[in-house]
Scaffold this motif. Structure first.
Motif, mmCIF file in Angstrom:
data_model
loop_
_atom_site.group_PDB
_atom_site.id
_atom_site.type_symbol
_atom_site.label_atom_id
_atom_site.label_comp_id
_atom_site.label_asym_id
_atom_site.label_seq_id
_atom_site.Cartn_x
_atom_site.Cartn_y
_atom_site.Cartn_z
ATOM 1 N N GLN A 193 67.095 -15.234 12.002
ATOM 2 C CA GLN A 193 65.661 -15.115 12.309
ATOM 3 C C GLN A 193 64.834 -15.025 11.042
ATOM 4 O O GLN A 193 63.780 -15.666 10.921
ATOM 5 C CB GLN A 193 65.409 -13.874 13.161
ATOM 6 N N MET A 194 65.290 -14.206 10.092
ATOM 7 C CA MET A 194 64.518 -14.006 8.863
ATOM 8 C C MET A 194 64.469 -15.279 8.025
ATOM 9 O O MET A 194 63.418 -15.613 7.459
ATOM 10 C CB MET A 194 65.108 -12.864 8.052
ATOM 11 N N VAL A 195 65.567 -15.988 7.933
ATOM 12 C CA VAL A 195 65.571 -17.249 7.185
ATOM 13 C C VAL A 195 64.640 -18.256 7.849
ATOM 14 O O VAL A 195 63.879 -18.976 7.174
ATOM 15 C CB VAL A 195 67.005 -17.795 7.060
ATOM 16 N N ALA A 196 64.677 -18.316 9.186
ATOM 17 C CA ALA A 196 63.780 -19.232 9.898
ATOM 18 C C ALA A 196 62.321 -18.881 9.650
ATOM 19 O O ALA A 196 61.475 -19.772 9.437
ATOM 20 C CB ALA A 196 64.095 -19.198 11.397
ATOM 21 N N LEU A 197 61.994 -17.584 9.670
ATOM 22 C CA LEU A 197 60.614 -17.160 9.390
ATOM 23 C C LEU A 197 60.199 -17.530 7.967
ATOM 24 O O LEU A 197 59.072 -17.977 7.734
ATOM 25 C CB LEU A 197 60.480 -15.647 9.598
ATOM 26 N N ALA A 198 61.111 -17.316 7.021
ATOM 27 C CA ALA A 198 60.802 -17.636 5.622
ATOM 28 C C ALA A 198 60.519 -19.126 5.456
ATOM 29 O O ALA A 198 59.584 -19.528 4.746
ATOM 30 C CB ALA A 198 61.959 -17.203 4.729
ATOM 31 N N LYS A 199 61.307 -19.957 6.124
ATOM 32 C CA LYS A 199 61.086 -21.401 6.022
ATOM 33 C C LYS A 199 59.794 -21.809 6.718
ATOM 34 O O LYS A 199 59.046 -22.676 6.231
ATOM 35 C CB LYS A 199 62.277 -22.141 6.628
#
Length: 404
Positions: A193-199
């Motif tokens: 989730q966090m990686v997706a938000l960062a991208k």
């Protein structure tokens, strides 16, 4: 002569002064004749292995080890760190461009905002969180956006409750799992989730993995860089302080996105000359021992201490859920059997002070880590089993209002 202040106003924004307060409480307790058991600061009580100490001692005797080291760390150490990342997490990194050696992870945490941000930028940090997270932002003139970590969510942030405008405006988001002080862990789905938000929103994800080797009950903490595509948007701090009992040596590294790693490398090239070469040689041996199985994983020691201490406290009437990781216990305040003479209510700071003065056990009040930490104390498992049992006995007497 006009009066001028020779003290920066930034010092007032560095965070809680509780650690200095606890030191003064310890002095007060010692003057009263207490033999203090210090479960406050998370400094390992064990030394590095004999092989690590031998490597360090041999290296310091070499006459060619006293020139300035490289500010980014020796290539040999960075190569070993890359091998360890591959062995431990299955993560492939380039030791030349995607790793910078640090004087412990706190060195990098303290300077990252200076390398990545401009004054007035915003950065997300957890509350409660390790004090350098917010202190580093004060030094850089950066505005913190506090992300509450609460028991009802397992001390994970409620991502759905964060307004989209926060993600869109911040420069980076700093999190750490296993977490200090709250001892919680995060699963792969959370990091996805966090990686997706960062991208999606273009911020950098910064993960503090200082307690990577301190998972309990079969838990093996994961690296954010295990998530596919994470290196596009993430960096991660690693430390040899806790995992290899090298806290006093001051060595760690930042790994991940080459642009962010390069920014910190560039800053450090202007402010220091890197880690003493002999310490880096000792670090190489430590990482090799970790990969070879030549040393007992440090997590086993703290798991045994956790079990012993939590069970001893339960026998004294203070029941606490067992932490899943780290060298700490994040404990809700006990129900006290007596009241303060001044009529004030118990809180984290008052319980911590009175416990130290009356029975000689030092812990850290939770509000030292942020306002969300009120109602808790952090207890470090940094004494041997006999002292932990004695600490539990004293704490039980304190809760009941008994003299010892």
């Amino acid at each position: 002569m006009a009066n001028r202040s020779w003290r920066s106003s930034k010092l007032e924004r560095l965070g809680s002064s509780i650690f200095a307060e606890v030191a003064s409480w310890k002095e007060e307790a010692s003057r009263a004749g207490r033999q203090v058991i210090d479960l406050g600061i998370g400094s390992p009580d064990r030394p590095p292995t004999e092989a690590v100490r031998k490597a360090l001692s041999e290296a310091v005797l070499k006459s060619d080890r006293y020139a300035y080291p490289s500010s980014q760390g020796s290539l040999a150490f960075r190569q070993q760190a890359a091998k360890w990342m591959d062995w431990r997490f299955g993560v492939t990194v380039d030791p030349k461009d995607e790793i910078v050696t640090l004087m412990g992870s706190q060195d990098g945490l303290a300077h990252l905002a200076l390398a990545l941000c401009d004054a007035g930028d915003q950065v997300v940090v957890p509350d409660p969180g390790y004090p350098i997270y917010s202190a580093s932002l004060a030094l850089a003139g950066v505005e913190p956006v506090l992300l509450p970590l609460r028991a009802e969510n397992g001390f994970l942030p409620d991502l759905a409750a964060v307004p989209q405008s926060v993600w869109e405006n911040v420069k980076f988001v700093l999190l750490g799992y296993p977490a200090n002080p709250v001892t919680s862990i995060a699963e792969v789905s959370f990091f996805e989730q966090m990686v997706a938000l960062a991208k999606q929103h273009g911020f950098l994800l910064v993960h503090d993995l200082a307690y990577s080797e301190m998972g309990f009950d079969g838990v093996k903490p994961i690296s954010v860089l295990q998530i596919p595509g994470a290196k596009d948007v993430a960096v991660e701090f690693h430390s040899l302080s806790k995992s290899f009992n090298m806290a006093g040596c001051r060595i760690g590294f930042l790994v991940g996105n080459s642009t962010a790693v390069g920014a910190l490398r560039e800053l450090k090239a202007n402010i220091d000359y890197g880690v003493f070469g002999a310490v880096q040689e000792a670090g190489i041996v430590a990482l090799e021992e970790g990969m070879s199985g030549a040393m007992e994983p440090v997590g086993r020691l703290y798991e045994r201490r956790r079990d012993l201490f939590i069970e001893a406290l339960a026998a004294e009437g203070w029941r606490i859920e067992k932490p899943k990781a780290t060298m700490f216990v994040w404990a809700p305040l006990p129900k006290m059997a007596w009241t303060l003479e001044d009529g004030n209510a118990w809180n984290a700071r008052r319980i911590s002070r009175e416990m130290l003065i009356r029975v000689g056990v030092a812990v850290i009040p939770g509000d030292a880590f942020g306002s969300e930490g009120e109602g808790f104390v952090r207890i470090a498992l940094v004494e041997d089993e006999s002292k932990l049992l004695e600490a539990a006995r004293r704490i039980g007497a304190f809760i009941r209002g008994e003299q010892i």
